[in-house]
Each structure stands twice: as C-alpha cells, then as structure tokens.
Design a protein around this motif. Structure first.
Motif, PDB file in Angstrom:
ATOM      1  N   PHE A  42       0.862  -1.114   0.106  1.00  0.00           N
ATOM      2  CA  PHE A  42      -0.018  -0.020   0.031  1.00  0.00           C
ATOM      3  C   PHE A  42       0.700   1.336  -0.038  1.00  0.00           C
ATOM      4  O   PHE A  42       1.659   1.533   1.029  1.00  0.00           O
ATOM      5  CB  PHE A  42      -1.091  -0.148   1.114  1.00  0.00           C
ATOM      6  N   GLY A  43       0.856   2.027  -1.089  1.00  0.00           N
ATOM      7  CA  GLY A  43       1.793   3.156  -1.363  1.00  0.00           C
ATOM      8  C   GLY A  43       1.520   4.504  -0.831  1.00  0.00           C
ATOM      9  O   GLY A  43       2.488   5.158  -0.745  1.00  0.00           O
ATOM     10  N   GLY A  44       0.389   4.601  -0.086  1.00  0.00           N
ATOM     11  CA  GLY A  44       0.148   6.008   0.308  1.00  0.00           C
ATOM     12  C   GLY A  44      -1.454   6.489  -0.261  1.00  0.00           C
ATOM     13  O   GLY A  44      -2.035   7.380   0.453  1.00  0.00           O
ATOM     14  N   SER A  45      -1.961   5.700  -1.316  1.00  0.00           N
ATOM     15  CA  SER A  45      -3.433   6.269  -1.475  1.00  0.00           C
ATOM     16  C   SER A  45      -4.265   5.595  -0.345  1.00  0.00           C
ATOM     17  O   SER A  45      -3.959   4.596   0.068  1.00  0.00           O
ATOM     18  CB  SER A  45      -3.645   5.876  -2.655  1.00  0.00           C
ATOM     19  N   ILE A  46      -5.469   5.946  -0.227  1.00  0.00           N
ATOM     20  CA  ILE A  46      -6.340   5.309   0.834  1.00  0.00           C
ATOM     21  C   ILE A  46      -7.335   4.421   0.188  1.00  0.00           C
ATOM     22  O   ILE A  46      -8.039   4.860  -1.075  1.00  0.00           O
ATOM     23  CB  ILE A  46      -7.365   6.574   1.233  1.00  0.00           C
ATOM     24  N   PRO A  47      -6.935   3.220   0.745  1.00  0.00           N
ATOM     25  CA  PRO A  47      -7.950   2.015   0.071  1.00  0.00           C
ATOM     26  C   PRO A  47      -9.273   2.188   0.416  1.00  0.00           C
ATOM     27  O   PRO A  47      -9.726   2.725   1.353  1.00  0.00           O
ATOM     28  CB  PRO A  47      -7.312   0.764   0.642  1.00  0.00           C
ATOM     29  N   PRO A  48      -9.879   1.604  -0.405  1.00  0.00           N
ATOM     30  CA  PRO A  48     -11.333   1.342  -0.300  1.00  0.00           C
ATOM     31  C   PRO A  48     -11.755   0.703   0.873  1.00  0.00           C
ATOM     32  O   PRO A  48     -10.898  -0.263   1.230  1.00  0.00           O
ATOM     33  CB  PRO A  48     -12.176   0.937  -1.619  1.00  0.00           C
ATOM     34  N   TYR A  49     -12.943   0.636   1.409  1.00  0.00           N
ATOM     35  CA  TYR A  49     -13.431   0.131   2.743  1.00  0.00           C
ATOM     36  C   TYR A  49     -14.288  -1.293   2.452  1.00  0.00           C
ATOM     37  O   TYR A  49     -14.814  -1.834   3.266  1.00  0.00           O
ATOM     38  CB  TYR A  49     -14.053   1.071   3.493  1.00  0.00           C
ATOM     39  N   ASP A  50     -14.620  -1.484   1.190  1.00  0.00           N
ATOM     40  CA  ASP A  50     -15.690  -2.654   0.892  1.00  0.00           C
ATOM     41  C   ASP A  50     -14.909  -3.938   1.350  1.00  0.00           C
ATOM     42  O   ASP A  50     -13.724  -4.096   1.224  1.00  0.00           O
ATOM     43  CB  ASP A  50     -16.326  -2.521  -0.388  1.00  0.00           C
ATOM     44  N   GLU A  51     -15.801  -4.705   1.571  1.00  0.00           N
ATOM     45  CA  GLU A  51     -15.686  -6.201   2.200  1.00  0.00           C
ATOM     46  C   GLU A  51     -14.983  -7.037   1.028  1.00  0.00           C
ATOM     47  O   GLU A  51     -13.843  -7.812   1.478  1.00  0.00           O
ATOM     48  CB  GLU A  51     -16.836  -6.878   2.645  1.00  0.00           C
ATOM     49  N   ALA A  52     -15.358  -6.887   0.009  1.00  0.00           N
ATOM     50  CA  ALA A  52     -14.821  -7.676  -1.248  1.00  0.00           C
ATOM     51  C   ALA A  52     -13.182  -7.258  -1.340  1.00  0.00           C
ATOM     52  O   ALA A  52     -12.352  -8.293  -1.356  1.00  0.00           O
ATOM     53  CB  ALA A  52     -15.616  -7.539  -2.275  1.00  0.00           C
ATOM     54  N   TYR A  53     -12.993  -6.009  -1.228  1.00  0.00           N
ATOM     55  CA  TYR A  53     -11.585  -5.581  -1.450  1.00  0.00           C
ATOM     56  C   TYR A  53     -10.791  -6.157  -0.152  1.00  0.00           C
ATOM     57  O   TYR A  53      -9.545  -6.797  -0.359  1.00  0.00           O
ATOM     58  CB  TYR A  53     -11.597  -4.077  -1.477  1.00  0.00           C
ATOM     59  N   ARG A  54     -11.353  -6.091   1.001  1.00  0.00           N
ATOM     60  CA  ARG A  54     -10.501  -6.331   2.033  1.00  0.00           C
ATOM     61  C   ARG A  54     -10.341  -7.999   2.055  1.00  0.00           C
ATOM     62  O   ARG A  54      -9.285  -8.308   2.377  1.00  0.00           O
ATOM     63  CB  ARG A  54     -11.446  -5.968   3.523  1.00  0.00           C
ATOM     64  N   GLU A  55     -11.369  -8.768   1.652  1.00  0.00           N
ATOM     65  CA  GLU A  55     -11.146 -10.085   1.318  1.00  0.00           C
ATOM     66  C   GLU A  55      -9.988 -10.684   0.458  1.00  0.00           C
ATOM     67  O   GLU A  55      -9.004 -11.468   0.612  1.00  0.00           O
ATOM     68  CB  GLU A  55     -12.333 -10.854   1.185  1.00  0.00           C
ATOM     69  N   ASN A  56      -9.961  -9.770  -0.674  1.00  0.00           N
ATOM     70  CA  ASN A  56      -8.704  -9.972  -1.686  1.00  0.00           C
ATOM     71  C   ASN A  56      -7.411  -9.694  -1.089  1.00  0.00           C
ATOM     72  O   ASN A  56      -6.563 -10.470  -1.380  1.00  0.00           O
ATOM     73  CB  ASN A  56      -9.190  -8.829  -2.824  1.00  0.00           C
ATOM     74  N   VAL A  57      -7.180  -8.534  -0.167  1.00  0.00           N
ATOM     75  CA  VAL A  57      -6.335  -8.210   0.431  1.00  0.00           C
ATOM     76  C   VAL A  57      -5.844  -9.395   1.355  1.00  0.00           C
ATOM     77  O   VAL A  57      -4.529  -9.738   1.321  1.00  0.00           O
ATOM     78  CB  VAL A  57      -6.273  -6.823   1.040  1.00  0.00           C
ATOM     79  N   ARG A  58      -6.803  -9.924   2.054  1.00  0.00           N
ATOM     80  CA  ARG A  58      -6.445 -11.184   3.025  1.00  0.00           C
ATOM     81  C   ARG A  58      -5.954 -12.285   2.410  1.00  0.00           C
ATOM     82  O   ARG A  58      -4.780 -12.645   2.766  1.00  0.00           O
ATOM     83  CB  ARG A  58      -7.742 -11.485   3.853  1.00  0.00           C
ATOM     84  N   HIS A  59      -6.434 -12.588   1.202  1.00  0.00           N
ATOM     85  CA  HIS A  59      -5.900 -13.682   0.642  1.00  0.00           C
ATOM     86  C   HIS A  59      -4.443 -13.537   0.211  1.00  0.00           C
ATOM     87  O   HIS A  59      -3.558 -14.337   0.025  1.00  0.00           O
ATOM     88  CB  HIS A  59      -6.708 -13.985  -0.718  1.00  0.00           C
TER      89      HIS A  59
END
Ligand code: BMA
Length: 893
Positions: free
Chosen positions: A449-466
């Motif tokens: 994560f380089g400095g921009s604010i990441p989105p907060y939706d669940e799908a995005y977070r799951e993707n990052v978790r994987h």
C-alpha cells in the motif's frame, strides 16, 4: 483450532477434539491392523510452462488499427510483461530514453492476449491431479483452457491454483490468457463513483482525469501508475511463473518450521505440514535439519491423514543453536530444513527452507523522550542504518538475479544493516530474501500500500486478506524479515494531508467514518491477523509512519517518522538537526545521477535543467523538482556554472544534507534508534532521492553513507555556534580508540589541535567534547578554516569527518591543483590524490567504465595524500581516457 497430540507428532483437524480423537483412534487401529492399501502413488511432478508462449494485442481491442505491428502473434517471455517483450523485440521504443515514456502509454491502455499449449500424455491424464498454478498474473486476467473459462483474476500479488484434470486432453492443450488494460477495465467502476480515494499520483498523459486514479482501487503495484521518481508504465502479463503440478492422492500444500522457543541452550521448532489428501491413508513426515556446520539430524513420523486438509507437525529440537545475526553483529548462520511427505515410500512433496534462528521485537517503553522504538534482534537493541528500497525496474520480471544481487550488495557495501521494502511496489522474488538472509541484511517488509487511501468494501478487504496469506506464507521462513509493515503513509495521509481533509469535508462525517473504519480493519486487523496467524513472533507494525494507533502518527515522541520538512517543505538541511524522532523511517534529498547515466537517456541538446527530456526524467512536482534542486544548490554552493556542475553539485548537496541528518540521528542514540533515508535505488534512469542509480552507479551519497554508517564513527555536528564531537559504536564490546582534532587553514596551516584516548562503550553514542566557535577559531577567519577529526584504532584511521563554520559557497576556496598518480594493482589500479589547498568533495569520475572505487566524494586536506583502490578490468589506456577528477572549486559562481 483443536489439536490432538499423538506421540511426538500432532494432528489438527477442523472439528471438535472428541470427534478428532475418535477418527484418529479408528485410523490408528486400522493402521495397526492390516494397512488399508491405497493404489500406488507417484510423486509430484512440476512442469513450469516457459515454452511456446506468444502474445498479441487482443482481438477486438480499439488500438489494433493504430498498431498493426502487434496484431500478429509474437514470441513472449513468461514470466514477463507485454512492455518488456515489446521493447525486447523492437516494437516499442525504450520508454526510459528521451521522451519515449509518453509514446508507450497505449500499451497499458490496450488489452493483450497470451497463449501457449502444453502436451499431456495418457499416463499423465491418469494421474490423480493436474493443477495449473499461476504465481502471479498482472492483473485482470481471464484464463481459458481448451476454450473453457478457467479463472478470472484481479490481484497481481496472489497465487492462483486451479484443478484442471477434468479439462485437459491427451495431446496439445491450449492455455489462453486475456489481460485487460487495468485502466480501461476500471473505467466504468470509476465513472460510477461519487468521490475518489485520494493519494495516488495523477496521470501526466490524460488517460485518467486528475484526482480520479483507479490505482487506489486495484491490487497492482502502485508505482507502475507513475510516482515522484518513476514513469507511468502500466504493465500487463504473466509476471510470475506458470506451472503444472501433477500428483496423486497427497499434496504438501505448505510447510513451515516455526520457531517456538529460542535460548542459548536450545531452539524448539514446530515443523508444520499442511497436507491435502484425497482419502484417508497414512503418511510419513520426514524432517532433516542441517546445521551451519553441515551436521544433520533427521526424524520421521508416520501419521494418519484424513481425506481433506490435514495440519500435522513434528517437534524439532536443536541443541546449542547458532543464531542468525544481522550484519555487524555476528554470522547470519542458517539451518537447512528439508521437509518431505512420503506415502508408501514415495515422496509426495518436499520443501527445502533455509531458516535462521533469531528473535525480533519492537520495544516501546516510556522514557524521558516519549516512548522508545527499539528493534531488538536476539535481545540486542540494534541501531538500524539503511535506506528505503523501491522496485528494481518498472517491469519486474526482466530484472536479472545478478542485477538484484548487485543492488542489494550496495547496501551491505555502504555499511547498511536494514532496508525498508516500500509499500508502493511489489513483494520481491524468493531469491531477493534469500540474499538478504545470507548476508544478515534486515528487512522491514511493507504490505503493498503506497500511500493512497484504500477502499473499505468487504470484497476488497477479502482480496487483500488472501494476498497477505499468500505472501506471508511464501516469505515467513526468511530470517531477514524482522518487521512486517502494514503500509506506506496511509494513516498519515488520512490524518494529516490536504486531499484527505478535502474528502472528509466533501463526503461528510458518516462516510468519512466508514472510510476510517475500513482503514483500521484492514491495517489493524486483517494484515495484523495474517502476520499473527502465519508469522507469529515477527512484529507487525501497522504502517509507516505510525504510533500503532496509540496516538498521532508521524511524531517525534512515539513510533516512526517520515520527515519531509527538508526538501518537501523547502527548509534548509540544517533543520535536520532540530528533529530527533524515535525511529526515522524516511527523509531524503534528491540529486541527478552521474553524467554517464544521463547520457544513456539524453542527447547533447538535452543537457539543461529545463530541457523537456530533463524535465521528463524529473517526476517530483510534475518536473518542478529541478528548480527545487537548484534552490538547495544555490543556498549552499552557489549557482552552478554548467549543466555538469549542476549534476555534480546536486550529488554533493544530497550527500552532505543526508550525511548531516544521518550523523545527527546516530549521535542521538538511544533517543533515536534508526535512520533509513529515502531511497536506495531507482526503477529507471532519473533524478531522484536514490543513492545508487538505475545502472548501479554510486552517487556521492552512497560513498558518504559508507562512511557515516561505519560501525564505529566519529562526527562533528555544529549547531548554534557549538561543535559537538561524538563517537558512535555499534560494536558489542568496548573499543579502545584515540581521536585527534585539528583546526587548520584551508592551505594547511595547523592552528590548534586536541587529542585524546577514548574507550567507546558498546552499542552507544557518546558526546566526547563540545567546543564553541570561539574556542576552535581563536580569532581565525571562519571562511578560511576547517576542523578535521580522525578516529584511530591501533594507529589506523577508522573514521574521519570535517566541519566548517560557513556555508560552502562562502568558503575561501582556492584552486587545490589536485595531483593524481595511477599505478597498477592485481585487480585494478591505485589512485593517489593530493592537493595544495583544501579540496572539497573530490569526485573521481570514470564515465561509463565499470570501476569500483574504495572511496569518493570526500574532502582532501591540504598536504595529505589519499590513496584509492580502483577495481576494474579496464585497460590503463581506457581508464586514463575516462578518468576525470574534480572538486567544489570552480563548480559554481
Ligand atoms: C515518501 C515515500 C514515497 C515518495 C517519497 C518521495 O514519503 O513514501 O511515496 O516517493 O516520499 O517523495
């Protein structure tokens, strides 16, 4: 997770302990009786798919008409990117040269297709499993196999495994991947948004509206969309290997030798196997540990497997363990752990890890300066000296191992012990970490994560978790990774920066709260959770800078800090002396690379700071960085006479500014326990904060770093008319030293001197003496006076430093008439340099010749001779032709 202990081994199943126990009992009984013999199994066969790949602009892509040259299939390198293959085949002009970056933009704005075919025979088809594994697809890929949809991806940092046994045929199988332009792919999504996550750099090419950067929503290396030191090259392609895993009933899906306990007598490891089995059967786990001296211990255990996933482990005990020590603190000893799973005597899976036994801890204790940020390795508080590292190229797969190792070696050569792997890039390949392990180089590994604010939706977070699970499991056995970091500058952006403030005002309190909660979930829970789960024992730090959500980020009293008031805030370099954070994880000044590197991207007509090519290779503040450079040069050194002088002075300015900060920070131990300047390396030839350029050539700063990061070093730090002489020692035992300080005129007259023996306390910084200008000068002209200190051990100078009373441009320098003498040595030459009067910042330039210099960019005292080693295979004639020697005198007016 419940675990049932079976003798020395353990089996864990995702069900209640009682059920597990009953199952185990049944299986054990059946094993003790007539073993249930399954069909004969064969071991894992891995076929890496490197051959026969071809690529072209995708059918139906609107850019086909404008680019007929790429509509036919062309040979592709896999792993690779579209851009690197187009460059290699001459279909795309090198985007690093001249203004070519702009002309390369269409590639990232087009869809591309790749295909290959692989042949399978009847015998292979009869095997239990055939999986297709993609170690990395960049980024939006639609994969088909024999014309049938197989996989759809959206994260370049994940690994994808797909069972394909039901889809493959005897003979040729066609594998096809369509990569969508990441920018176009996101366009409809972007158009549907009512506001945009801030922080990413705008495209300079108009392909995305200002302030609407799709990169903030995509799991793809942020820097490829353009950064303040890098071009916009939005890559596509199978950037990591593609392979077939062919196996029968049992697969070793993961292995980790997890350190449970470590003291001087014993190390306890848990050798953890993750095994997937088709049916219940028994398996033999085998762990062989080879110690650093080559002594081997082995153990095996036969255990029952259930159908499905099995977590099994064997305890491993190592007596008299040899620890992995960071460079400068001992040997980076490693143990080789070979883990195998056998079924009916057949090896079903194997992993070989070279691990290091060490503990890592961030110690934060309340003290007189706030709260400490001490990193302890094996219980020893280590002063972290180093830099931040960015990717090695815009097109990562084309980076050779030799280049990677060469850049890493520059860190060790400059006495660094830590690199922070910055979050706007990508996770590096295994060999990268292996090199760091082998050399005791500590890594602070950001998540990407380089400095921009990441989105907060669940799908995005799951993707990052994987993604985090994949990456932590891949990298956790590397002892060099001593900190996992959540991100780069996300928290400080949200808390402090203008764009985020504007967004908060625009979206209102409720939505701002949702965004903030999303950040906390991602960085404080998901990523922390991934590290706790898969790499326990290694500290997780949720960002950089941060105070771990205990208070405001980016302060001097708690947590780590990025200090950009100098350069970003235009303040003079002396301002560095006014801040002493607990850990300085970023600060920096720019410079241009040497002329040989500039000549690789610019022609004779481009040699001006305002030439379009020179601006295109300066990404700070949309090219205005050259003016910023000039401002800093002017303030301290005067107006450069020619372009070459500007280039040289930019390096001198950078080296002296960073040196001031680094020496101040080290001298502030234990209040400050680390300094990592921004940045070690470059992704292309450019003006940037790097100390080593894209071609691996050292800037003045890198030579300076080798001196200011020396294990034992002496510094003169002058502020408010008082010069402090301090000695720092990273040694673990006392050093018996001697120092001598001389005050001299610039033409060599000794005005006064001080000298003293000194016992340097281990792991410390000591102020040895404080002298006012009046005491040092005793009436001498500050413009014509230099203070020089040398630190000696056994009569050898091990460190030296000089200090002046006025800015360089005010010094009464005269032509030093540097004399040089070149003589041959076994592996190159020796160059002796002397000067009539003080020569400041002597720079030995060897143009484009490959020469490794023992030192450079130093002050040569009047009357002294400094001898340098020049390692090179160049002939004497070549070297003499290339060699130029210069100093500050005459560079500016
Ligand atoms: C830092 C980094 C980078 C950037 C650098 C120079 O804060 O984290 O994002 O390239 O500054 O501006």
């Amino acid at each position: 997770m419940h675990r049932t202990v079976i003798s020395k081994g353990r089996v864990a199943a995702g069900m209640g302990g009682l059920i597990a126990f009953c199952l185990w009992l049944i299986m054990t009984l059946s094993l003790m009786g007539v073993p249930a013999r399954a069909e004969a199994l064969k071991g894992l066969e891995t076929r890496t798919l490197t051959d026969g790949w071809r690529f072209r602009i995708a059918e139906g892509d609107p850019n086909r008409a404008a680019h007929p040259e790429v509509t036919n299939w062309m040979p592709a390198t896999v792993p690779g990117t579209v851009q690197s293959d187009l460059i290699a085949s001459g279909k795309l002009k090198d985007p690093y040269v001249g203004l070519n970056e702009a002309a390369a933009q269409w590639v990232g704005l087009s869809d591309w297709e790749y295909e290959t075919s692989f042949t399978l025979d009847e015998a292979t088809l009869k095997r239990g499993h055939i999986d297709l594994v993609f170690d990395g697809l960049d980024t939006f890929a639609e994969v088909t196999l024999n014309g049938k949809a197989l996989l759809s991806t959206d994260n370049m940092f994940r690994t994808w495994r797909v069972p394909v046994k039901d889809m493959v045929v005897n003979g040729a199988n066609r594998l096809h991947i369509r990569f969508a332009s990441p920018i176009n792919k996101m366009r409809p999504f972007m158009q549907g948004l009512s506001y945009y996550q801030p922080g990413a750099y705008d495209s300079a090419f108009g392909d995305e509206p200002l302030g609407q950067n799709s990169s903030a929503y995509v799991r793809k290396a942020g820097y490829q969309y353009g950064w303040d030191w890098g071009p916009r090259i939005v890559t596509l392609g199978p950037w990591r290997p593609v392979r077939l895993d062919i196996y029968d009933g049992v697969r070793l899906s993961d292995f980790f030798a997890q350190q449970q306990h470590l003291d001087d007598q014993v190390a306890a490891l848990e050798a953890r196997f993750e095994i997937v089995a088709d049916s219940a059967r028994n398996a033999t786990l085998e762990v062989t540990v080879t110690d650093p001296d080559g002594k081997t211990q082995s153990q095996t255990q036969t255990l029952p497997l259930y159908a499905g996933s099995n977590s099994l482990s064997l305890p491993v005990r190592i007596d008299d363990p040899k620890r992995w020590w960071p460079v400068g603190y001992g040997r980076p000893d490693r143990y080789t752990v070979r883990a195998r799973v056998l079924s009916d005597g057949v090896v079903m899976g194997e992993r070989i890890h070279r691990i290091g036994l060490r503990t890592s801890e961030i110690r934060r204790q309340k003290d007189e300066w706030g709260r400490s940020f001490d990193i302890l390795i094996n219980g020893v508080p280590i002063y972290m000296k180093g830099a931040n590292m960015i990717p090695l190229d815009m097109m990562p797969p084309r980076v050779s191992d030799a280049y990677r190792d060469r850049i890493l070696k520059t860190a060790i050569d400059a006495n660094m012990n830590m690199l922070r792997l910055w979050g706007g890039g990508h996770y590096f390949d295994d060999g990268f970490y292996d090199w760091a392990d082998a050399h005791g180089l500590m890594l602070w590994q950001d998540f990407m994560f380089g400095g921009s604010i990441p989105p907060y939706d669940e799908a995005y977070r799951e993707n990052v978790r994987h993604e985090a699970y994949d990456q932590v499991r891949r990298l956790r056995h590397h002892p060099s990774i001593v900190i996992w970091g959540g991100n780069n500058e996300v928290q400080v952006n949200w808390d402090n920066w203008g764009d985020s403030q504007a967004l908060k005002d625009k979206v209102g309190r409720k939505e701002a709260e949702r965004i903030h909660t999303g950040l906390v979930r991602l960085f404080d829970q998901v990523l922390r959770g991934a590290v706790d789960k898969y790499s326990p024992g290694v500290p997780y730090w949720p960002g950089s800078p941060t105070a771990d959500y205990d208070g405001p980020s980016d302060g001097d009293r708690d947590g780590d800090r990025h200090y950009w008031t100098v350069w970003g805030g235009k303040q003079p370099v002396e301002t560095y002396l006014t801040v002493t954070p607990r850990f300085m994880s970023e600060y920096g000044l720019q410079s241009f690379p040497v002329m040989a590197t500039i000549k690789a991207f610019a022609g004779p007509k481009d040699m001006a700071i305002d030439a379009p090519v020179m601006i295109a290779h300066q990404k700070f503040d949309k090219g205005r960085g050259n003016q910023r450079l000039l401002m800093y040069i002017n303030n301290n050194y005067g107006q450069p006479k020619r372009f070459e002088d500007f280039v040289y002075l930019s390096q001198v300015m950078q080296a002296e500014g960073i040196e001031l900060a680094a020496r101040h920070l080290r001298a502030s131990r234990p209040q400050n326990m680390g300094g990592l300047y921004w940045q070690l390396n470059d992704v292309w030839p450019v003006a940037s904060w790097s100390s080593v350029d894209y071609y691996g050539r050292w800037k003045a700063l890198h030579y300076s770093a080798r001196r200011f990061y020396a294990p034992v070093s002496v510094s003169l730090l002058r502020r408010d008319g008082v010069t402090e002489l301090s000695v720092v020692s990273d040694r673990q035992s006392e050093a018996r030293l001697h120092w001598r300080l001389k005050v001299m005129t610039l033409d060599g007259k000794l005005l006064s001197q001080w000298t003293q023996d000194l016992n340097a306390t281990p792991l410390s910084a000591q102020v040895v003496m404080r002298l006012s200008d009046a005491e040092l000068l005793k009436g001498a002209d500050p413009k014509s006076t230099v203070v020089s200190v040398e630190l000696l051990e056994n009569d050898q100078v091990i460190s030296r430093h000089q200090s002046y009373f006025v800015a360089s441009k005010a010094l009464a320098l005269s032509d030093p008439k540097i004399k040089s003498r070149l003589t041959r040595t076994a592996d190159g030459y020796r160059l002796s340099l002397s000067a009539r009067t003080l020569a400041r910042q002597v720079w030995v330039d060897t143009d484009a010749l490959e020469v490794s210099l023992s030192d450079n960019a130093f002050d040569l005292m009047p009357g002294e001779t400094i001898t340098l080693d020049l390692k090179t295979s160049a002939s004497e004639a070549q070297l003499r032709r290339a060699l130029t020697i210069r100093s500050l005198y005459g560079a500016a007016q």
